[in-house]
Design an enzyme around this catalytic site. Structure first.
Site, PDB file in Angstrom:
ATOM      1  N   HIS A  85      15.426 -23.505  31.688  1.00  0.00           N
ATOM      2  CA  HIS A  85      15.044 -22.207  32.163  1.00  0.00           C
ATOM      3  C   HIS A  85      15.629 -22.264  33.671  1.00  0.00           C
ATOM      4  CE1 HIS A  85      11.963 -18.903  32.194  1.00  0.00           C
ATOM      5  NE2 HIS A  85      12.818 -18.527  32.682  1.00  0.00           N
TER       6      HIS A  85
ATOM      7  N   GLU B 215       7.166 -24.459  27.736  1.00  0.00           N
ATOM      8  CA  GLU B 215       7.960 -25.249  28.974  1.00  0.00           C
ATOM      9  C   GLU B 215       7.068 -25.950  29.742  1.00  0.00           C
ATOM     10  OE1 GLU B 215       9.988 -22.014  30.799  1.00  0.00           O
ATOM     11  OE2 GLU B 215      10.868 -21.555  28.978  1.00  0.00           O
TER      12      GLU B 215
ATOM     13  N   ARG C 259      12.100 -15.127  26.436  1.00  0.00           N
ATOM     14  CA  ARG C 259      11.028 -15.975  26.524  1.00  0.00           C
ATOM     15  C   ARG C 259      10.924 -16.723  25.264  1.00  0.00           C
ATOM     16  NH1 ARG C 259      11.081 -15.434  31.261  1.00  0.00           N
ATOM     17  NH2 ARG C 259       9.698 -14.299  32.689  1.00  0.00           N
TER      18      ARG C 259
HETATM   19  P1  NAP Z   1      14.066  -4.528  30.937  1.00  0.00           P
HETATM   20  O1  NAP Z   1      15.212  -3.845  31.401  1.00  0.00           O
HETATM   21  O2  NAP Z   1      12.691  -4.142  30.895  1.00  0.00           O
HETATM   22  O3  NAP Z   1      14.647  -4.534  29.204  1.00  0.00           O
HETATM   23  C1  NAP Z   1      13.716  -5.050  28.185  1.00  0.00           C
HETATM   24  C2  NAP Z   1      14.432  -4.600  26.870  1.00  0.00           C
HETATM   25  O4  NAP Z   1      13.760  -5.113  25.856  1.00  0.00           O
HETATM   26  C3  NAP Z   1      14.364  -2.860  26.614  1.00  0.00           C
HETATM   27  O5  NAP Z   1      15.688  -2.548  26.213  1.00  0.00           O
HETATM   28  C4  NAP Z   1      13.273  -2.674  25.622  1.00  0.00           C
HETATM   29  O6  NAP Z   1      13.568  -1.679  25.040  1.00  0.00           O
HETATM   30  C5  NAP Z   1      13.311  -3.957  25.106  1.00  0.00           C
HETATM   31  N1  NAP Z   1      12.238  -4.212  24.169  1.00  0.00           N
HETATM   32  C6  NAP Z   1      10.960  -4.497  24.754  1.00  0.00           C
HETATM   33  N2  NAP Z   1      10.130  -4.748  23.911  1.00  0.00           N
HETATM   34  C7  NAP Z   1      10.725  -4.593  22.949  1.00  0.00           C
HETATM   35  C8  NAP Z   1      10.281  -5.025  21.289  1.00  0.00           C
HETATM   36  N3  NAP Z   1       8.957  -5.289  20.908  1.00  0.00           N
HETATM   37  N4  NAP Z   1      11.209  -5.184  20.228  1.00  0.00           N
HETATM   38  C9  NAP Z   1      12.676  -4.644  20.805  1.00  0.00           C
HETATM   39  N5  NAP Z   1      13.138  -4.364  22.148  1.00  0.00           N
HETATM   40  C10 NAP Z   1      12.021  -4.340  22.952  1.00  0.00           C
HETATM   41  O7  NAP Z   1      14.018  -6.092  31.216  1.00  0.00           O
HETATM   42  P2  NAP Z   1      15.143  -7.008  31.904  1.00  0.00           P
HETATM   43  O8  NAP Z   1      15.249  -6.736  33.219  1.00  0.00           O
HETATM   44  O9  NAP Z   1      16.267  -6.754  31.193  1.00  0.00           O
HETATM   45  O10 NAP Z   1      14.624  -8.207  31.498  1.00  0.00           O
HETATM   46  C11 NAP Z   1      14.280  -8.678  30.052  1.00  0.00           C
HETATM   47  C12 NAP Z   1      13.509  -9.937  30.160  1.00  0.00           C
HETATM   48  O11 NAP Z   1      14.302 -11.094  30.339  1.00  0.00           O
HETATM   49  C13 NAP Z   1      12.415 -10.304  31.180  1.00  0.00           C
HETATM   50  O12 NAP Z   1      11.177  -9.674  30.794  1.00  0.00           O
HETATM   51  C14 NAP Z   1      12.359 -11.890  31.149  1.00  0.00           C
HETATM   52  O13 NAP Z   1      11.312 -12.352  30.072  1.00  0.00           O
HETATM   53  C15 NAP Z   1      13.668 -12.295  30.663  1.00  0.00           C
HETATM   54  N6  NAP Z   1      14.364 -13.091  31.846  1.00  0.00           N
HETATM   55  C16 NAP Z   1      14.565 -14.336  31.457  1.00  0.00           C
HETATM   56  C17 NAP Z   1      15.259 -14.959  32.649  1.00  0.00           C
HETATM   57  C18 NAP Z   1      15.630 -16.316  32.254  1.00  0.00           C
HETATM   58  O14 NAP Z   1      15.618 -17.112  33.383  1.00  0.00           O
HETATM   59  N7  NAP Z   1      15.998 -16.941  31.100  1.00  0.00           N
HETATM   60  C19 NAP Z   1      15.645 -14.213  33.678  1.00  0.00           C
HETATM   61  C20 NAP Z   1      15.155 -13.033  33.762  1.00  0.00           C
HETATM   62  C21 NAP Z   1      14.606 -12.433  33.124  1.00  0.00           C
HETATM   63  P3  NAP Z   1      12.611  -0.762  24.286  1.00  0.00           P
HETATM   64  O15 NAP Z   1      11.355  -0.796  25.143  1.00  0.00           O
HETATM   65  O16 NAP Z   1      13.171   0.489  23.906  1.00  0.00           O
HETATM   66  O17 NAP Z   1      11.819  -1.394  23.407  1.00  0.00           O
HETATM   67  C1  8YV Z   2      12.519 -17.179  36.583  1.00  0.00           C
HETATM   68  C2  8YV Z   2      12.614 -15.419  34.827  1.00  0.00           C
HETATM   69  O1  8YV Z   2      12.753 -18.690  36.362  1.00  0.00           O
HETATM   70  O2  8YV Z   2      12.791 -13.449  36.050  1.00  0.00           O
HETATM   71  C3  8YV Z   2      12.583 -14.095  35.210  1.00  0.00           C
HETATM   72  O3  8YV Z   2      11.747 -13.391  34.291  1.00  0.00           O
HETATM   73  O4  8YV Z   2      12.313 -15.869  33.768  1.00  0.00           O
HETATM   74  C4  8YV Z   2      13.482 -16.439  35.791  1.00  0.00           C
HETATM   75  O5  8YV Z   2      14.409 -15.221  36.733  1.00  0.00           O
HETATM   76  C5  8YV Z   2      11.284 -17.086  36.921  1.00  0.00           C
HETATM   77  O6  8YV Z   2      10.685 -15.780  36.503  1.00  0.00           O
HETATM   78  C6  8YV Z   2      10.801 -17.752  38.183  1.00  0.00           C
HETATM   79  O7  8YV Z   2       9.539 -17.807  38.246  1.00  0.00           O
END
Ligand code: NAP
Ligand code: 8YV
Length: 311
Positions: free
Chosen positions: A270, A252, A223
């Site tokens: 994004h 964004e 994010r």
């Molecule tokens: P997840 O499985 O919940 O993993 C999150 C990781 O972050 C865990 O390892 C957690 O470990 C760590 N974390 C959480 N808070 C933290 C902190 N304060 N300091 C250090 N580490 C921390 O989540 P995910 O499914 O991998 O998704 C992660 C994130 O990716 C989403 O929440 C979203 O914001 C982002 N995302 C972006 C896109 C995009 O389009 N760019 C798409 C999908 C997701 P601990 O709890 O042990 O700290």
């Molecule tokens: C999407 C994302 O762009 O899954 C997330 O957290 O950031 C992306 O996959 C978004 O959430 C769609 O609304």
């Protein structure tokens, strides 16, 4: 029939599956029957505005499109007994591909090389400058969750030395750092893939970027809020940080103008999960959660904060 409030867009495929069961009201139409609304379909960007939650006293469930749900006030949802769902796992591979491509493209300088070829510069001025190898790098993953692990897996053929920082140490063979700064000092690439929200707000600060250094690469697919954007612009301008490859931004769809003119950054709008295949899987899960809820009162993928309501 149930009354569903649609916040943001939904695909035709989602609408086709929903319309036999739900009367769909769009928030963007301005007028919706708040008392009647029992379900909301939203996305990671729009979330659910506080006034909308208040205007829907009979709301039972919010189905989110995206794994990140920082735009939904889960405390307010829990207080009202509202289940919130998201779309974990189905996008792991796609977002990991995005992170890996950002790293490879950045090291190999392919955007400049492509421009060199397309512009006729190759013919007119000779070969493009050499780039840097993406192999054998020290890579720090901030957030080794579902997607962070998929990134580590997908990077394996490039023989990286994987480091990670999370609040809780995991049982994995990578090098754990209990501070982000400590990890930044030990690596040359930092990949951010934590959730947004208060606990990660601007944790990638000026000190972390300076520790990455003049040859360091910052990749953000988490994010925009996770990185101090003003400090990043300044670090890139002064050479304290070498490179950045960014899919997400603080406000964004606004991207700071200063970044747009830099040649040491890659900017994406994004699109981490934005393929037909993955977005279809996310849309299916949004609908699966809604249909499961009207059928059984339970959901398939609750966010952890509301999992205790899934009984
Ligand atoms: P997840 O499985 O919940 O993993 C999150 C990781 O972050 C865990 O390892 C957690 O470990 C760590 N974390 C959480 N808070 C933290 C902190 N304060 N300091 C250090 N580490 C921390 O989540 P995910 O499914 O991998 O998704 C992660 C994130 O990716 C989403 O929440 C979203 O914001 C982002 N995302 C972006 C896109 C995009 O389009 N760019 C798409 C999908 C997701 P601990 O709890 O042990 O700290
Ligand atoms: C999407 C994302 O762009 O899954 C997330 O957290 O950031 C992306 O996959 C978004 O959430 C769609 O609304």
């Amino acid at each position: 029939m149930h009354d569903l409030l649609q916040i943001g867009g939904i695909t035709d495929a989602m609408r086709d599956r929903l319309t036999p069961h739900f009367t769909i009201h769009k928030l963007s139409d301005g007028d919706y029957p708040g008392e009647a609304i029992t379900h909301i379909a939203t996305n990671g960007h729009d979330g659910v505005p506080a006034d909308v939650m208040t205007a829907c006293p009979n709301l039972k469930m919010i189905s989110g499109y995206g794994v990140g749900y920082d735009a939904v006030d889960t405390d307010a949802a829990v207080e009202r007994g509202i289940l919130v769902t998201h779309t974990p796992d189905v996008l792991n591979a796609e977002v990991a591909t995005t992170a890996v491509m950002l790293m490879l493209t950045s090291y190999r300088n392919f955007l400049a090389d492509e421009a060199h070829a397309r512009s006729g510069n190759w013919e007119a001025n000779g070969n493009a400058p050499l780039s840097r190898s993406a192999d054998n790098r020290r890579v720090g993953i901030l957030g080794l969750g579902r997607i962070g692990q998929a990134i580590a897996d997908k990077l394996a053929p490039f023989n990286p030395e994987i480091h990670y920082h999370t609040r809780t140490k995991r049982d994995v063979d990578y090098t754990y750092h209990d501070t982000l700064l400590g990890m930044a000092e030990a690596v040359e690439v930092l990949i951010c893939i934590t959730p947004g929200g208060p606990s990660t707000d601007k944790i990638v600060n000026a000190d972390v970027m300076a520790a990455l250094g003049p040859n360091g690469l910052l990749i953000n697919v988490s994010r925009g809020s996770v990185v101090d954007e003003a400090a990043m612009v300044s670090a890139l301008e002064t050479g304290k940080l070498g490179y950045a490859a960014l899919d997400v931004f603080e406000a964004e769809p606004k991207i700071p103008d200063a970044l747009k003119s830099m040649t040491n950054v890659i900017l994406l709008p994004h699109v981490g999960s934005a393929t037909h295949e993955t977005r279809a899987a996310m849309g299916d899960l949004v609908v699966d959660n809604l249909l499961e809820h009207i059928k059984t009162g339970k959901v398939l993928t609750p966010v952890p904060e509301t999992a205790h309501l899934n009984t």
